[in-house]
Design a protein around this motif. Structure first.
Motif, mmCIF file in Angstrom:
data_model
loop_
_atom_site.group_PDB
_atom_site.id
_atom_site.type_symbol
_atom_site.label_atom_id
_atom_site.label_comp_id
_atom_site.label_asym_id
_atom_site.label_seq_id
_atom_site.Cartn_x
_atom_site.Cartn_y
_atom_site.Cartn_z
ATOM 1 N N ALA B 93 0.813 -1.216 0.000
ATOM 2 C CA ALA B 93 0.000 0.000 0.000
ATOM 3 C C ALA B 93 0.852 1.275 0.000
ATOM 4 O O ALA B 93 0.523 2.251 -0.664
ATOM 5 N N SER B 94 1.958 1.253 0.792
ATOM 6 C CA SER B 94 2.793 2.454 0.872
ATOM 7 C C SER B 94 4.156 2.074 1.414
ATOM 8 O O SER B 94 4.338 0.985 1.961
ATOM 9 N N ARG B 95 5.110 2.993 1.286
ATOM 10 C CA ARG B 95 6.467 2.719 1.772
ATOM 11 C C ARG B 95 6.479 2.505 3.287
ATOM 12 O O ARG B 95 7.189 1.640 3.792
ATOM 13 N N ALA B 96 5.710 3.290 4.003
ATOM 14 C CA ALA B 96 5.681 3.140 5.463
ATOM 15 C C ALA B 96 5.162 1.762 5.846
ATOM 16 O O ALA B 96 5.742 1.076 6.692
ATOM 17 N N TRP B 97 4.082 1.340 5.185
ATOM 18 C CA TRP B 97 3.538 0.010 5.470
ATOM 19 C C TRP B 97 4.508 -1.087 5.034
ATOM 20 O O TRP B 97 4.598 -2.141 5.665
ATOM 21 N N TYR B 98 5.216 -0.856 3.964
ATOM 22 C CA TYR B 98 6.224 -1.823 3.499
ATOM 23 C C TYR B 98 7.245 -2.085 4.603
ATOM 24 O O TYR B 98 7.564 -3.225 4.935
ATOM 25 N N CYS B 99 7.743 -0.991 5.191
ATOM 26 C CA CYS B 99 8.743 -1.142 6.251
ATOM 27 C C CYS B 99 8.185 -1.882 7.449
ATOM 28 O O CYS B 99 8.849 -2.737 8.043
ATOM 29 N N LEU B 100 6.969 -1.561 7.839
ATOM 30 C CA LEU B 100 6.383 -2.206 9.020
ATOM 31 C C LEU B 100 6.007 -3.653 8.736
ATOM 32 O O LEU B 100 6.308 -4.558 9.522
ATOM 33 N N ALA B 101 5.347 -3.888 7.594
ATOM 34 C CA ALA B 101 4.832 -5.239 7.306
ATOM 35 C C ALA B 101 5.954 -6.211 6.951
ATOM 36 O O ALA B 101 5.750 -7.423 7.000
ATOM 37 N N TYR B 102 7.126 -5.686 6.593
ATOM 38 C CA TYR B 102 8.263 -6.566 6.294
ATOM 39 C C TYR B 102 9.161 -6.768 7.517
ATOM 40 O O TYR B 102 10.201 -7.422 7.404
ATOM 41 N N ASN B 103 8.754 -6.224 8.670
ATOM 42 C CA ASN B 103 9.591 -6.349 9.855
ATOM 43 C C ASN B 103 9.769 -7.826 10.205
ATOM 44 O O ASN B 103 8.783 -8.546 10.398
ATOM 45 N N ASP B 104 11.005 -8.282 10.256
ATOM 46 C CA ASP B 104 11.241 -9.722 10.336
ATOM 47 C C ASP B 104 10.770 -10.338 11.652
ATOM 48 O O ASP B 104 10.396 -11.509 11.681
ATOM 49 N N ALA B 105 10.767 -9.568 12.739
ATOM 50 C CA ALA B 105 10.307 -10.105 14.027
ATOM 51 C C ALA B 105 8.835 -10.521 13.941
ATOM 52 O O ALA B 105 8.418 -11.499 14.557
ATOM 53 N N VAL B 106 8.061 -9.774 13.158
ATOM 54 C CA VAL B 106 6.648 -10.122 12.951
ATOM 55 C C VAL B 106 6.549 -11.506 12.321
ATOM 56 O O VAL B 106 5.731 -12.342 12.728
ATOM 57 N N TRP B 107 7.387 -11.760 11.316
ATOM 58 C CA TRP B 107 7.313 -13.034 10.590
ATOM 59 C C TRP B 107 7.906 -14.187 11.373
ATOM 60 O O TRP B 107 7.551 -15.349 11.152
ATOM 61 N N ARG B 108 8.819 -13.884 12.302
ATOM 62 C CA ARG B 108 9.302 -14.944 13.196
ATOM 63 C C ARG B 108 8.143 -15.450 14.047
ATOM 64 O O ARG B 108 7.920 -16.651 14.173
ATOM 65 N N GLN B 109 7.369 -14.497 14.611
ATOM 66 C CA GLN B 109 6.219 -14.901 15.434
ATOM 67 C C GLN B 109 5.210 -15.685 14.607
ATOM 68 O O GLN B 109 4.655 -16.686 15.064
ATOM 69 N N ARG B 110 4.963 -15.211 13.375
ATOM 70 C CA ARG B 110 3.958 -15.876 12.525
ATOM 71 C C ARG B 110 4.433 -17.269 12.124
ATOM 72 O O ARG B 110 3.643 -18.213 12.100
ATOM 73 N N THR B 111 5.730 -17.410 11.827
ATOM 74 C CA THR B 111 6.263 -18.717 11.422
ATOM 75 C C THR B 111 6.113 -19.720 12.555
ATOM 76 O O THR B 111 5.636 -20.836 12.359
ATOM 77 N N ILE B 112 6.482 -19.320 13.748
ATOM 78 C CA ILE B 112 6.422 -20.231 14.883
ATOM 79 C C ILE B 112 4.980 -20.541 15.260
ATOM 80 O O ILE B 112 4.643 -21.685 15.576
ATOM 81 N N ALA B 113 4.102 -19.549 15.180
ATOM 82 C CA ALA B 113 2.691 -19.792 15.501
ATOM 83 C C ALA B 113 2.074 -20.763 14.497
ATOM 84 O O ALA B 113 1.279 -21.621 14.864
ATOM 85 N N ARG B 114 2.433 -20.634 13.209
ATOM 86 C CA ARG B 114 1.802 -21.476 12.187
ATOM 87 C C ARG B 114 2.507 -22.824 12.052
ATOM 88 O O ARG B 114 1.863 -23.846 11.874
ATOM 89 N N PHE B 115 3.845 -22.847 12.106
ATOM 90 C CA PHE B 115 4.588 -24.061 11.741
ATOM 91 C C PHE B 115 5.406 -24.676 12.871
ATOM 92 O O PHE B 115 6.081 -25.697 12.683
#
Lengths: 160, 529
Positions: B93-115
């Motif tokens: 949607a935007s550069r600001a959202w790109y930076c936030l939504a690509y934050n790797d700590a977010v995806w670490r939590q999501r990876t562990i929660a899902r897999f």
């Protein structure tokens, strides 16, 4: 009873058990002691928003405390299972919704924060990128090259 | 409520070059550019770039980054494929959202929660998550896919991180800095003020270290273990590659953990801490509990004893934040490969930046070990005359003794493999029984009810003499404590005490003092120099 004062100077008198749904207020009361008659100042919360927060806390004052978080269970609740009263309660304009989220965060009220976040998530889910921008007044500031690169990297989630 | 960061009072990323290059100034200059181009918040004031957040976040702009990242990582709000799509479309949607939504700590939590622990790490958590989704989709479509070699599956497009102008965030920048500042600049790796000993007799050890409750490194113990020179990441991958080991909240095949550890470049890398490893007889045979630590009274509980031994494996930057070991036990920690930086404080000296609750059950401290070093390490009093703490780098082949009650934090300076055990000796039994009896809610690693009762019963039947001696010491300690408390409550004023009159200040002529007893009819006359 406890007195709370909002950023715009309004005072609200609420039962202690209602006010203590906010961990911030609960801790303040423990520090201040029982006798203090002075209102608790909440400079980050406006009158209308505090009114909504109190409405939520009053309705939920008899809720059982949430079970302790258990990482190992990987229980993911769907964001669809919001109770009817909460759905009605959180059916407010976008500005108020975000103010409620900010207030719940500041006041440390997990249930209300979770409700706000789930509601926002539901507003995002199912929308296209352009719809998301329109809904939340987001300006597209990418160059065309940036936009294309990021689209490619995210194709994986568009397959069903 | 997840812990928030200590305020980062360090200078902005655009550090001025100064003439004097101390270690601290060197690491500030190193401050590397965040790959997204994100800069600390203060830069916004003099950066010519218009900030991306106001128009890029839209209605979300009033929310701070900490709250936004929490929202994105929320598995209830953004669970499942619908949630994946929501996050990825937000990123577009935007550069600001790109930076936030690509934050790797977010995806670490999501990876562990899902897999859980079932993932093949692919350079970043976001890439890893993508890969897991693609592989699991292919599997459910019935397409056979061998996932053991770590090759990218077809359809995986790895992220090419784009630098965007105008993003300023202390939250994201601090995390980035903690993940990248070189450890030799961060952790005082040259500082080492612990005793190093070899050739100690049991009596020496007890007299010099057990009784005074002091830490020490022994240099001649681990070097004769079969594990030393044999254990390595490669050894475990070859012999235990598909065996599951515990890494924080997940169980992972060692091979998968090793692949992750080789690539991890985050602030607090996932740490392998496994308490079941010695159930493998070959691994158990590769080390021997040193004689100094052979007495371990929790043994009377047999296999009901609290958790007590762990295999510890982790990449550089992994480690443990400040804590005191559970149940008032003592510990030894043997480094097989790698190197560990330790900072230790005696029981009565709480480290800076660490805030235990009144009953000690909760400890508040910076979010990560790196952040503690960044904000508090330089506060340590390093003057040999007055310093309270002990620091060292424990290297491969060395074993460290951590006496009971000592605060300690540990930072792996390189990829490390270690073994640790916690134990109870007759010297620290007093503390262990006190802890178990008076703080049963804080007992850890014991799931069979009341530790105190069961431990005392087992000691009575197997080590009655030790139990009796210890209970006597505990009773005496309690009496002494009660007496002190009673004395403190007593207010004896000087006009009532005979002895205080005798030691009253000299009279005007300076040489003699007459006891007031004389004035009140007594028969004493004293002369004081």
């Amino acid at each position: 009873m406890v007195k709370l004062s909002s950023s715009d100077g309004r005072e609200f008198v609420v039962a202690k058990e209602v006010a203590c749904q906010s961990v911030l207020i609960k801790n303040m009361l423990e520090d201040l002691g029982e006798d203090s008659d002075a209102p608790i100042p909440l400079p980050n919360v406006s009158g209308p928003v505090l009114e909504k927060v109190i409405e939520y806390a009053t309705h939920h004052k008899d809720d059982a405390p949430p079970p302790p978080e258990d990482d190992s269970k990987n229980i993911t609740k769907s964001s669809e299972d919001i109770e009817e009263w909460d759905k009605e309660f959180i059916n407010v304009d976008q500005g108020t919704l975000f103010e409620i989220i900010l207030a719940a965060n500041y006041l440390d009220m997990k249930g209300l924060l979770d409700l706000g976040c789930k509601t926002v998530a539901n507003m995002i889910k199912g929308k296209t990128v352009e719809e998301i921008r329109k809904t939340f007044n987001i300006v597209n500031d990418f160059t065309p090259e940036e936009e294309e690169q990021i689209r490619k990297e995210n194709e994986w989630c568009e397959d069903r | 409520m997840p812990s928030k960061r200590a305020a980062d009072s360090a200078p902005a990323g655009q550090a001025k070059r100064t003439a004097g290059r101390t270690a601290a100034s060197v690491y500030r200059h190193y401050v590397s550019d965040n790959p997204f181009g994100i800069k600390p918040l203060g830069n916004m004031l003099f950066d010519s770039q218009p900030p991306a957040r106001p128009h890029g976040l839209g209605a979300f702009a009033p929310l701070d980054d900490h709250l936004l990242l929490e929202l994105l990582a929320d598995s209830d709000a953004f669970g499942g494929p619908d949630g994946d799509r929501a996050l990825c479309r937000l990123a577009r949607a935007s550069r600001a959202w790109y930076c936030l939504a690509y934050n790797d700590a977010v995806w670490r939590q999501r990876t562990i929660a899902r897999f859980g622990g079932d993932f093949v790490f692919a350079g970043s958590w976001r890439n890893t998550f993508k890969r897991c989704v693609i592989v699991s989709r292919q599997r459910s479509a019935g397409r056979s896919i061998s996932d053991d070699d770590g090759q990218d599956p077809p359809g995986l497009v790895r992220d090419a991180i784009i630098r965007v102008p105008g993003m300023f965030s202390d939250v994201i920048y601090t995390s980035w800095r903690c993940s990248s500042v070189p450890l030799e600049h961060l952790c005082g790796t040259a500082v080492d003020n612990i005793d190093r000993r070899s050739g100690l007799s049991m009596a020496d050890f007890v007299r010099e270290y057990t009784e005074p409750n002091r830490p020490v490194i022994l240099t001649d113990v681990v070097t004769s273990w079969p594990a030393f020179g044999k254990w390595s990441m490669d050894y475990f991958v070859r012999n235990y590659g598909r065996k599951l080991f515990r890494a924080e909240a997940v169980d992972m095949a060692f091979e998968d953990y090793a692949r992750y550890a080789a690539q991890a470049h985050e602030e607090s890398p996932l740490y392998l801490f496994d308490k079941h490893f010695a159930e493998d007889s070959s691994l158990a045979a590769d080390y021997t509990v040193p004689e100094f630590f052979a007495e371990d009274l929790f043994q009377v509980l047999g296999n009901r004893r609290p958790d007590y031994r762990w295999l510890i494996v982790g990449p550089a930057r992994s480690g443990s934040t400040f804590h005191v070991d559970p149940n008032s036990t003592s510990a030894w920690n043997a480094v097989i490969t790698g190197a560990k930086k330790w900072v230790m404080f005696p029981p009565e000296h709480i480290p800076p930046g660490v805030f235990p609750s009144a009953d000690g059950s909760e400890v508040t401290s910076p979010v990560s070990l790196a952040e503690w070093f960044m904000n508090y390490y330089s506060e340590l009093d390093q003057s040999p005359a007055t310093r309270k703490h002990i620091e060292c780098v424990c290297r491969a082949g060395e074993i460290l003794y951590v006496p009971n009650g000592w605060w300690h934090c540990v930072m792996n300076l390189s990829e490390s493999i270690a073994v640790t055990q916690n134990f109870v000796t007759s010297e620290n039994l007093v503390n262990v029984l006190d802890f178990a009896e008076f703080r049963p809610e804080q007992v850890s690693g014991f799931c069979h009810g009341d530790l105190y009762t069961e431990f005392v019963d087992a000691l009575r039947s197997q080590r009655p003499e030790v139990l009796e001696a210890t209970q006597k010491r505990r009773a005496a300690k309690l009496r002494a404590a009660n007496l002190d408390a009673a004395k403190a409550r007593c207010t004896v004023s000087s006009s009532e005490s005979f002895w205080s009159k005798l030691s009253a200040a000299p009279s005007a002529d300076g040489d003699t003092v007459e006891a007031d007893e004389a004035a009140s009819g007594g028969s004493f006359l004293f002369s004081f120099e």
